[in-house]
Design a protein around this motif. Structure first.
Motif, PDB file in Angstrom:
ATOM      1  N   THR A 123      -9.569  -5.997  -5.461  1.00  0.00           N
ATOM      2  CA  THR A 123     -10.195  -7.083  -6.200  1.00  0.00           C
ATOM      3  C   THR A 123      -9.449  -8.389  -5.950  1.00  0.00           C
ATOM      4  O   THR A 123      -8.288  -8.396  -5.542  1.00  0.00           O
ATOM      5  CB  THR A 123     -10.237  -6.790  -7.712  1.00  0.00           C
ATOM      6  OG1 THR A 123      -8.890  -6.596  -8.190  1.00  0.00           O
ATOM      7  CG2 THR A 123     -11.050  -5.551  -8.009  1.00  0.00           C
ATOM      8  N   PRO A 160      -3.907  -4.757  -5.141  1.00  0.00           N
ATOM      9  CA  PRO A 160      -3.865  -3.459  -4.451  1.00  0.00           C
ATOM     10  C   PRO A 160      -5.178  -2.682  -4.515  1.00  0.00           C
ATOM     11  O   PRO A 160      -5.475  -1.890  -3.619  1.00  0.00           O
ATOM     12  CB  PRO A 160      -2.743  -2.708  -5.182  1.00  0.00           C
ATOM     13  CG  PRO A 160      -1.840  -3.801  -5.669  1.00  0.00           C
ATOM     14  CD  PRO A 160      -2.754  -4.930  -6.052  1.00  0.00           C
ATOM     15  N   ASP A 161      -5.996  -2.915  -5.567  1.00  0.00           N
ATOM     16  CA  ASP A 161      -7.266  -2.187  -5.667  1.00  0.00           C
ATOM     17  C   ASP A 161      -8.398  -2.893  -4.930  1.00  0.00           C
ATOM     18  O   ASP A 161      -9.560  -2.469  -4.987  1.00  0.00           O
ATOM     19  CB  ASP A 161      -7.648  -1.967  -7.136  1.00  0.00           C
ATOM     20  CG  ASP A 161      -7.892  -3.277  -7.892  1.00  0.00           C
ATOM     21  OD1 ASP A 161      -7.845  -4.355  -7.260  1.00  0.00           O
ATOM     22  OD2 ASP A 161      -8.123  -3.213  -9.110  1.00  0.00           O
TER      23      ASP A 161
END
Length: 281
Positions: A217, A214-215
């Motif tokens: 990465t 979700p970030d």
């Protein structure tokens, strides 16, 4: 409304108006729109209508009053437990396996001519239980109680069937779809949703998945997919595979049009994830 993850099951007086506890089901969240003689609509969180893929629910949903709108979970049951993987199979394949489909309702948002989302959950629940009195599968009412001890006993007793935990809601609260945290969920297995963007191996036998967290990465799945998981992923790859490219860790990989998957963080093997399943909703 989407439940906020919490670690502990709240007390009976912890939420506004008292707490209702219901079992957290392992399926696809969907709003059910009854439309009289017209086919019912099962709206997934993405906005897609799931109803055409589940014709076994049509008669049950058409039996509801025209204009009723329910919130609930689309579930599959096979060999004594919830079988999430059956939800992504075609109806004929599910029938061959003997899998049963159900829509399990846990909230009521509208009755004919009346939007009732501003009413309290206590009122909406009373109307829902009245609406579904006497119904039979595949349309069902979720197991719910205001007794924390009873809910905890359900959590333990039903875990072998694939029940994921409990959801807690304030009986004095309205339904606010834009708010996050009005409902709470306690899961017995903490997972995250990721985007599968590529895979190593062959289209018939994927080995490792390249995912985006979700970030933003990137993380790889480990260990390699087992035979059941590989079949599940391979079945979903139709018309999604792009020409192979080089990957720093895996060598040649096949990029794909992204698929949403559920994965478990493995702190001891960072930056790897443990693949759980695809989320077809």
């Amino acid at each position: 409304m989407r439940p906020k993850p919490v670690r502990d099951v709240p007390a009976e007086d912890a939420l506004p108006g008292g707490t209702q506890y219901s079992i957290k089901l392992d399926g696809w969240r969907a709003l059910a729109f009854a439309r009289g003689d017209e086919p019912a609509v099962l709206q997934a969180r993405s906005g897609r209508d799931l109803a055409p893929g589940f014709p076994e629910l049509d008669d049950a949903l058409r039996s509801l009053p025209d204009g009723a709108v329910l919130d609930g979970e689309l579930c599959a049951w096979h060999e004594g437990r919830f079988a999430f993987g059956q939800l992504i199979r075609p109806p004929k394949a599910r029938a061959r396996d003997g899998a049963q489909i159900a829509y399990v309702a846990f909230d009521l948002l509208a009755l004919p001519g009346h939007d009732i989302r501003d009413r309290t959950l206590r009122e909406r629940w009373e109307l829902l239980t009245t609406l579904l009195a006497g119904v039979e599968p595949p349309l069902q009412l979720v197991m719910a109680t205001n007794d924390r001890a009873e809910a905890m006993s359900w959590r333990e007793a039903l875990a072998p069937t694939g029940v994921e935990g409990l959801v807690a809601k304030g009986l004095g609260t309205p339904y606010r779809p834009t708010r996050h945290g009005g409902w709470l969920k306690v899961r017995d297995r903490e997972t995250i949703d990721v985007q599968v963007t590529a895979f190593s191996g062959s289209p018939r036998r994927p080995r490792t998945l390249v995912t985006e967290l979700p970030d933003g990465t990137q993380a790889l799945t480990s260990p390699q997919l087992d035979s059941r998981q590989a079949r599940e992923v391979a079945a979903a790859l139709t018309d999604r595979i792009h020409p192979p490219v080089d990957h720093a860790d895996l060598g040649s990989v096949h990029p794909i049009t992204p698929l949403t998957a559920e994965a478990q963080r493995d702190p001891g093997r960072s930056p790897y994830l443990r693949f759980i399943r695809l989320r077809g909703d």
